[in-house]
Design a protein around this motif. Structure first.
Motif, PDB file in Angstrom:
ATOM      1  N   PHE A 193       0.941  -0.877   0.407  1.00  0.00           N
ATOM      2  CA  PHE A 193       0.166  -0.048  -0.327  1.00  0.00           C
ATOM      3  C   PHE A 193       1.189   1.675   0.074  1.00  0.00           C
ATOM      4  O   PHE A 193       0.524   2.261  -0.839  1.00  0.00           O
ATOM      5  CB  PHE A 193      -0.550  -0.025   1.320  1.00  0.00           C
ATOM      6  N   ILE A 194       1.897   1.107   0.738  1.00  0.00           N
ATOM      7  CA  ILE A 194       2.740   2.521   0.463  1.00  0.00           C
ATOM      8  C   ILE A 194       3.288   2.839   0.004  1.00  0.00           C
ATOM      9  O   ILE A 194       3.612   3.638  -0.883  1.00  0.00           O
ATOM     10  CB  ILE A 194       4.133   2.169   1.679  1.00  0.00           C
ATOM     11  N   ASP A 195       4.086   0.952  -0.536  1.00  0.00           N
ATOM     12  CA  ASP A 195       4.631   1.764  -2.544  1.00  0.00           C
ATOM     13  C   ASP A 195       3.306   2.115  -3.473  1.00  0.00           C
ATOM     14  O   ASP A 195       4.159   3.352  -4.050  1.00  0.00           O
ATOM     15  CB  ASP A 195       5.372   0.580  -3.325  1.00  0.00           C
ATOM     16  N   ASP A 196       2.313   1.824  -3.364  1.00  0.00           N
ATOM     17  CA  ASP A 196       1.207   2.719  -4.163  1.00  0.00           C
ATOM     18  C   ASP A 196       0.991   3.705  -3.733  1.00  0.00           C
ATOM     19  O   ASP A 196       1.096   4.668  -5.305  1.00  0.00           O
ATOM     20  CB  ASP A 196       0.416   1.717  -3.629  1.00  0.00           C
TER      21      ASP A 196
ATOM     22  N   ARG B  93       0.906  12.285  -0.695  1.00  0.00           N
ATOM     23  CA  ARG B  93       1.834  12.522   0.402  1.00  0.00           C
ATOM     24  C   ARG B  93       1.859  11.738   1.539  1.00  0.00           C
ATOM     25  O   ARG B  93       0.610  10.820   2.095  1.00  0.00           O
ATOM     26  CB  ARG B  93       1.877  14.067   0.582  1.00  0.00           C
ATOM     27  N   VAL B  94       2.557  10.917   2.632  1.00  0.00           N
ATOM     28  CA  VAL B  94       2.296  10.191   3.092  1.00  0.00           C
ATOM     29  C   VAL B  94       1.779  11.458   4.360  1.00  0.00           C
ATOM     30  O   VAL B  94       2.226  12.202   5.447  1.00  0.00           O
ATOM     31  CB  VAL B  94       4.289  10.321   4.175  1.00  0.00           C
ATOM     32  N   PRO B  95       1.314  10.557   5.418  1.00  0.00           N
ATOM     33  CA  PRO B  95       0.745  10.951   6.020  1.00  0.00           C
ATOM     34  C   PRO B  95       1.820  11.621   7.626  1.00  0.00           C
ATOM     35  O   PRO B  95       2.821  10.781   7.549  1.00  0.00           O
ATOM     36  CB  PRO B  95      -0.612   9.729   6.558  1.00  0.00           C
ATOM     37  N   ASP B  96       0.873  12.847   8.089  1.00  0.00           N
ATOM     38  CA  ASP B  96       1.933  13.092   9.681  1.00  0.00           C
ATOM     39  C   ASP B  96       2.106  11.884  10.391  1.00  0.00           C
ATOM     40  O   ASP B  96       2.902  11.657  10.585  1.00  0.00           O
ATOM     41  CB  ASP B  96       1.185  14.415  10.336  1.00  0.00           C
TER      42      ASP B  96
END
Length: 478
Positions: A97-100, A107-110
């Motif tokens: 999921f992170i890669d997708d 953008r990555v969540p805080d």
């Protein structure tokens, strides 16, 4: 200009006013990681990524939280099918999921908390609800929220009657014979020894689906959120359950001031979902279409509207995206040959108007569809000027900076900003590309057309297109 949002809670457009000055606590329900994510997930997380970006663009201090559900019935069932450890399976699909999301420019969540890392906090909250009398434990080691304690709140977000919810609850509500009432929802589920579980005052078990989001949103945000988001399918029972348990726990209302829900991604007008088997994973789609096209496909529809998926629609999105991307390329190219003394052709005023139109559209409940329509009008004017007139380098720089500015919100032009970075080819630097173009020019001057074609084809294989124009040769990435 005033930002207005459509609040699912009131079903009205409302002026956006955060609870605490300039600070915005925003929570979006994350995925249950039992498989590779499908394009419907992309639709949701790209949409809320744009909303988050626009709030920052407006000057708000955004604290964005989105969780990972890494223990759940679906995770356990899939692990049983594959013979894997459930938590190891969840780790694998979490990384997928992170890669997708990285591919799609989300953008990555805080904060991106996982359920399994917050079991003590979940047990604490459930215990407090039991002590308040709004939850009850059963002889089986399950704990349920007692809907009779909040009967007047049932249907607050879905705007349905109790009768309607009972009739339409189906698989969305756990059917257990130790519940007092059919709509009571589980907070803690007893676990057999062959499934993941943690010790609790009610026995070995694991969290129910709904409780995790209350714990993590309040733990990393605040007891009262500014924005809570997710897909339309989460309104009932998930988001209603969050409201009930959270407000009971804190004694504060509202749990979230604004509720935002994105529309579905459909196939033949039917929601794309794994349970229906009519889905394409993000990875499958990205094998056929570049991330910029997929992101543009999503952003080019208002987040509350449904999007019907087809390869034809994605191809149309790709062509539309290229009209904007090529405009940026044209501006960069024109800047290389522009002088400081050229005319501005009214472009300073046009940029001001384009910015005003962009903000006006986005202030109307993040209307990306309308915002992009206005950008296309602006690009047509830009291209008309670039095709036959010599604008000054300074005004072209101003136009380019405007595109960079709006892309901080839309995130659709990632490849365009990489055009001089060498990231889109197979290891060629800008200098190497220019050297090959010089060799091709020499071959052409010597009428060695075969050699010139070989160099052109070599560059094309590496994702680089060269174009011959009256002002010389220009190159760009495919």
């Amino acid at each position: 200009m005033v930002l207005k949002v459509h609040n699912t809670l009131t079903r009205e457009m409302e002026e956006f006013i955060p609870l605490n000055g300039n600070k915005v606590n925003m929570y979006v329900c994350g995925p249950t990681v039992y498989d590779h994510c499908h394009l419907g997930h992309a639709r949701s997380y790209v949409s809320f990524d744009v909303i988050r970006r626009y709030l920052s663009y407006k000057g708000y201090d955004v604290n964005y939280i989105s969780n990972i559900t890494d223990v759940d019935d679906k995770v356990i069932e899939r692990a049983r099918e594959s013979g894997e450890d459930p938590l190891e399976l969840a780790d694998r699909f979490t990384q997928s999921f992170i890669d997708d999301m990285e591919e799609l420019g989300v953008r990555v969540p805080d904060t991106q908390p996982r359920v399994t890392e917050h079991i003590p906090q979940i047990i604490e909250m459930i215990g407090a609800l039991v002590d308040k009398g709004t939850a009850y434990a059963t002889h089986r080691g399950n704990v349920y929220y007692d809907l009779e304690s909040s009967e007047d709140m049932i249907g607050i977000l879905s705007h349905q009657t109790v009768e309607g919810l009972l009739e339409g609850s189906g698989s969305r509500v756990e059917i257990e014979d130790d519940k007092r009432y059919q709509l009571d929802f589980v907070l803690w589920k007893s676990s057999p020894e062959d499934e993941p579980g943690w010790e609790s005052p009610w026995g070995r078990g694991r969290p129910g689906w709904h409780i995790e989001c209350s714990v993590m949103s309040m733990g990393y945000g605040s007891e009262q959120l500014d924005i809570h988001g997710g897909g339309l399918d989460l309104i009932f029972p998930h988001h209603e359950a969050e409201i009930l348990q959270s407000e009971s726990y804190t004694g504060k209302q509202p749990f979230s001031r604004y509720w935002l829900h994105n529309g579905f991604l459909t196939i033949d007008k039917e929601k794309m979902s794994k349970s229906l088997g009519n889905f394409f994973t993000i990875k499958e789609v990205l094998k056929k279409f570049p991330p910029s096209t997929v992101r543009f496909f999503i952003v080019n529809t208002h987040y509350r509207n449904n999007i019907d998926y087809s390869e034809e629609h994605l191809e149309e999105a790709g062509r539309a995206y290229e009209r904007i991307s090529n405009t940026v390329t044209n501006i960069k190219y024109a800047m290389e040959y522009a002088s400081e003394e050229g005319d501005d052709f009214g472009l300073y005023e046009d940029v001001v108007e384009a910015r005003r139109s962009f903000i006006e559209s986005m202030d109307e409940d993040f209307n990306t569809r309308d915002a992009l329509a206005n950008i296309f009008v602006f690009t047509r004017k830009i291209n008309s000027i670039l095709s036959g007139k010599k604008a000054s380098k300074e005004v072209l720089r101003n136009v380019l900076e405007f595109f960079m500015e709006i892309d901080q919100v839309l995130g659709i032009l990632k490849e365009s900003w990489q055009l001089s970075s060498g990231n889109r080819n197979e290891g060629l630097s800008d200098e190497e590309i220019e050297e090959l173009i010089k060799l091709r020019d020499m071959a052409r001057n010597e009428k060695d057309w075969n050699r010139a074609d070989v160099i052109r084809d070599e560059l094309k294989e590496k994702g680089i297109i060269i174009e011959d124009g009256k002002d010389g040769v220009r190159w760009k990435y495919v």
